[in-house]
Design a protein around this motif. Structure first.
Motif, short mmCIF file in Angstrom:
data_model
loop_
_atom_site.label_atom_id
_atom_site.label_comp_id
_atom_site.label_asym_id
_atom_site.label_seq_id
_atom_site.Cartn_x
_atom_site.Cartn_y
_atom_site.Cartn_z
N GLN A 3 0.83 -1.20 0.00
CA GLN A 3 0.00 0.00 0.00
C GLN A 3 0.86 1.25 0.00
OE1 GLN A 3 -3.30 -0.05 -0.23
NE2 GLN A 3 -3.16 -2.26 -0.36
N ALA A 4 0.34 2.31 -0.64
CA ALA A 4 0.97 3.61 -0.48
C ALA A 4 0.83 4.01 0.97
CB ALA A 4 0.28 4.65 -1.37
N PRO A 414 12.58 5.75 11.48
CA PRO A 414 11.54 5.32 10.51
C PRO A 414 10.74 6.47 9.92
CG PRO A 414 11.47 3.98 12.51
CD PRO A 414 12.37 5.14 12.80
N THR A 415 10.75 7.64 10.54
CA THR A 415 9.95 8.75 10.03
C THR A 415 10.70 9.58 9.01
OG1 THR A 415 10.65 10.37 11.72
CG2 THR A 415 8.84 8.89 12.30
N PRO A 527 1.88 -4.98 8.55
CA PRO A 527 3.30 -5.30 8.62
C PRO A 527 4.13 -4.90 7.40
CG PRO A 527 2.03 -7.27 8.18
CD PRO A 527 1.04 -6.17 8.39
N THR A 528 3.61 -4.05 6.54
CA THR A 528 4.39 -3.62 5.37
C THR A 528 4.51 -2.12 5.24
OG1 THR A 528 2.39 -3.69 4.00
CG2 THR A 528 3.73 -5.68 4.04
N VAL A 529 3.83 -1.33 6.08
CA VAL A 529 3.72 0.11 5.85
C VAL A 529 3.78 0.88 7.16
CG1 VAL A 529 2.10 1.92 5.13
CG2 VAL A 529 2.45 -0.07 3.68
N THR A 530 4.47 2.01 7.14
CA THR A 530 4.37 2.98 8.22
C THR A 530 3.61 4.21 7.71
OG1 THR A 530 6.47 4.03 7.63
CG2 THR A 530 6.55 2.25 9.25
N ARG A 554 -1.76 9.95 13.83
CA ARG A 554 -1.27 8.69 13.23
C ARG A 554 -0.27 8.06 14.19
NH1 ARG A 554 0.16 10.23 6.94
NH2 ARG A 554 -1.89 11.01 6.34
N PHE A 555 -0.29 6.72 14.25
CA PHE A 555 0.61 6.00 15.13
C PHE A 555 1.16 4.77 14.40
CE2 PHE A 555 -2.98 7.62 17.70
CZ PHE A 555 -2.31 8.60 18.43
N ASP A 556 2.45 4.49 14.58
CA ASP A 556 3.06 3.27 14.07
C ASP A 556 3.39 2.37 15.26
OD1 ASP A 556 3.00 3.81 11.33
OD2 ASP A 556 4.79 5.05 11.47
#
Length: 743
Positions: A3-4, A414-415, A527-530, A554-556
């Motif tokens: 996903q985007a 990661p950001t 499990p594929t996107v932040t 938003r939260f990861d």
């Protein structure tokens, strides 16, 4: 389910499709109004494809390092044209336009090409890809199912006599031939004579030659099913037999007279496509089939045929807990093992590897807790680690053998993302083209390493693409004609809670300090996107939503990538546990830091896995999430595809409990369990997450007496690019939250 990271797909209101009611419906409220500026922004956002249309994409440095080629659409239309940037002068010129080739005709695509673009998440028209010959003299441009050869020096374009429906075209290494797939077989065209030759024989829709099967495209990121040999004398190709795979049908509900479109779609625990790899002379003839234990390792995940190494394949077992890298003898089809990787949960695929070099090959592993690049000898033995797990590798760029230097995109935060280089396995060094501050940057590199192309976006700037020297000195910028947004989002980045979840918060631009506001959580959590990125583009729509009286968060949490293998593997055998509990805990942690958060008015929305999470929140944690919008949700994981689902939940025959607790139907059927106000949105032509997912959930809620609303999107797929549809969909989303989270 690639996903985007921050895209919620748009949706269409079909007037014939009323909301589904399972009890007395509340009195319909009048349409919520927006200010003229808010309406204008949403219209611009939709028409400009999130303000991205008109920006350079797919840049490529020519072998002589004198030119950077790229594609660019129009500001309010995604019809892409081919351009060339001159490194010496900094000037840009238009090389070729779709209009010049079509001469007033309309672009048409075969069903196979449409499906391929859907898998690649390509919604642009015109030129969506191009190939550059190895010497840089010629370009190969596909358009409307046909192929065109462009001489760079003269600009002359010639239609190649291939017939219609060409898929996946590529030059041979010597540039004398072009290979492609048509009518389910591999073909070769001799450039000098413009003559087509069939290479493989007997391909059918159920047994294709040279095409990647559904799960290879959708989940493995392997979009090709054929490969040139380095000397251009042979071709390796897949034969994908889907005759034993379950067929699912899609019907255009607005046009039932058109009948159904059937597709082979493998569901968990059921039959997959049977894929084998053959090697055939480029002139045609007998195929030599590659030999490996396909019963134990049924997935053909990766194929490379490099100049500096053997034909190499990576094969996986069904649950993706073990994979073998094999060297192939093209003459006999025999294989020899180079290495074996194992993981107790699952193995991640990286299609950039193996990379064959003089010393052996580069290899990707997470054996030591994070993404790592190793140098291995030609027989597979470990030589040394080149990029350590803590470096945060996300995308391999290039290895310069003379300098013994690896270039990659990523970083430990990661950001953020930058272009890095690592020499001899040492400390990573960021390579920035005269840019500073927090950003999302991704770079490409010429073969010698002398020239860089870097895309730069920051919390206060939209994406720009710079050309620079190896030392970071900027040469120029690929020009954009995009419409620029009318504001900069008011974004705050932080880490919250004991587990330090990465979070972003967008406030209304006219918010009053201390004023309590409802919250909308934009979720993916898969499990594929932040979703938390230091990017202005990522938060434009969030600001539009916030300005209507909301805090947008938003939260990861655990289960998302980029924080190590253990963090991501927390979802093993359970999608409904830590994924949701981390979102709920993050909201509570945010409220402890931000007094404006009103915990009594928290909503949640998302698409695809995010749609699953939103519906799960409404079903399982209505005490926290008081309203939800679920777009294209996976409802029962027994109905999603094999390669994605079994990677995380295992085989349903071995782990039925994982599927039971991860299914939305488990909670929907519980009549004692309350449900937050829920709006379901789904495209009726979705061939990734089929429309029947949402119908199953709606049916279960209906039978349990739980009120909800359902918006079917007639004829739309998992990816919904139409501007008007985008506009209407977000109006519906915001009206839902205004009705249910208002004071």
């Amino acid at each position: 389910m690639r996903q985007a990271p921050f895209l919620l797909a748009a949706a269409l209101l079909a007037s014939a499709c009323a909301p589904v009611l399972t009890q007395q419906s509340p009195k319909p409220s009048s349409a919520q109004t927006m200010s003229p500026s808010q309406e204008a922004f949403l219209r611009d956002y939709a028409e400009t494809r999130r303000f991205m249309s008109g920006r350079p994409v797919n840049p490529r440095i020519t072998p002589d390092e004198k030119t950077v080629l790229f594609l660019r659409g129009q500001p309010r239309a995604p019809v892409q044209t081919l351009f060339a940037f001159d490194v010496a002068t900094g000037q840009t010129r238009e090389l070729l336009t779709p209009e010049a080739i079509l001469q007033g005709g309309e672009e048409t695509l075969s069903p196979e090409e449409k499906a391929r673009r859907e898998r690649m998440r390509v919604s642009a028209r015109g030129f969506t890809s191009y190939q550059l010959s190895e010497d840089g003299a010629s370009l190969l441009v596909p358009l409307s199912g046909r192929l065109y050869l462009v001489e760079r020096a003269s600009g002359k374009s010639t239609e190649l006599k291939t017939g219609a429906g060409v898929i996946d075209p590529r030059f041979s290494s010597d540039g004398k031939h072009v290979g492609y797939v048509r009518d389910n077989d591999v073909f070769r065209l001799e450039v000098a004579s413009n003559t087509e030759h069939r290479v493989t024989q007997g391909g059918t829709a159920a047994r294709t030659h040279g095409l990647a099967e559904f799960v290879a495209q959708e989940e493995m990121s392997r979009f090709s099913g054929w490969w040139w040999s380095p000397d251009a004398k042979s071709i390796a190709y897949t034969e994908s037999d889907t005759s034993g795979v379950e067929q699912l049908s899609i019907i255009d509900v607005m046009h039932p007279e058109r009948g159904a479109e059937d597709s082979a779609y493998p569901r968990p625990g059921k039959a997959n496509a049977k894929v084998r790899l053959g090697v055939i002379p480029a002139t045609g003839g007998n195929t030599v089939w590659v030999k490996w234990d396909a019963e134990a390792y049924p997935y053909l995940a990766t194929v490379v045929w490099p100049k500096k190494g053997p034909l190499t394949v990576l094969v996986q077992n069904r649950t993706q807990t073990e994979q073998k890298l094999l060297a192939v003898d093209p003459a006999s089809g025999a294989t020899r093992e180079l290495l074996t990787e194992k993981d107790g949960a699952w193995l991640e695929l990286e299609q950039s590897f193996p990379q064959w070099v003089d010393e052996g090959f580069l290899w990707y592993t997470e054996r030591n807790g994070g993404p790592e690049v190793e140098l291995r000898s030609a027989d597979g033995a470990l030589v040394r680690s080149l990029v350590k797990p803590e470096a945060g590798l996300r995308g391999f760029v290039r290895y310069l053998e003379k300098e013994r230097t690896v270039y990659f995109n990523g970083g430990p935060n990661p950001t953020e993302s930058y272009l890095w280089r690592v020499k001899d396995g040492g400390a990573p060094e960021a390579v920035r083209p005269g840019t500073t501050g927090e950003a999302i940057e991704n770079g490409g590199l010429s073969k010698t390493g002398a020239l860089l192309v870097v895309s730069h976006a920051s919390p206060t700037s939209m994406p720009r693409t710079f050309v620079a020297r190896a030392d970071g000195t900027r040469v120029g910028e690929l020009p954009s004609v995009a419409v620029e947004p009318s504001f900069v989002p008011r974004v705050e980045y932080r880490q919250v809670g004991p587990l330090q979840f990465h979070a972003s918060l967008v406030r209304p631009r006219e918010a009053k300090p201390g004023e309590k506001l409802p919250v909308i959580v934009e979720v993916y959590a898969g499990p594929t996107v932040t979703v938390v990125h230091k990017s202005m583009a990522a938060h434009l729509l969030s600001q539009w939503m916030a300005d209507q009286g909301f805090l947008i968060a938003r939260f990861d949490g655990r289960g998302t990538p980029l924080r190590g293998a253990q963090w991501q593997r927390a979802v093993h055998l359970d999608f409904s546990g830590v994924t949701l509990e981390d979102q709920a805990a993050a909201v509570q942690a945010l409220a402890a830091e931000v007094p404006e958060v009103d915990l009594s008015r928290v909503g949640i929305e998302g698409w695809s896995f995010g749609g699953y999470m939103s519906a799960l929140a409404a079903l399982k944690r209505p005490d926290v999430f008081k309203a939800a919008v679920a777009g294209a949700p996976v409802v029962d994981w027994l109905d999603y595809d094999t390669h994605y689902t079994e990677r995380y939940l295992g085989l349903p025959q071995q782990h039925p409990e994982a599927y039971e607790k991860s299914s939305l139907l488990t909670y929907a059927r519980d009549t004692a369990r309350p449900l937050s106000p829920l709006l379901l949105i789904h495209g009726t032509a979705d061939d990734n997450v089929y429309f029947f997912h949402t119908l199953k959930l709606s049916d279960a809620l209906f039978r349990a007496g739980k009120y909800h609303e359902l918006l079917p999107l007639s004829g739309l797929t998992h990816m919904v690019p139409d501007p008007l549809i985008t506009q209407r969909q977000y109006e519906w989303v915001m009206n839902h939250f205004k009705r249910h989270l208002a004071p």
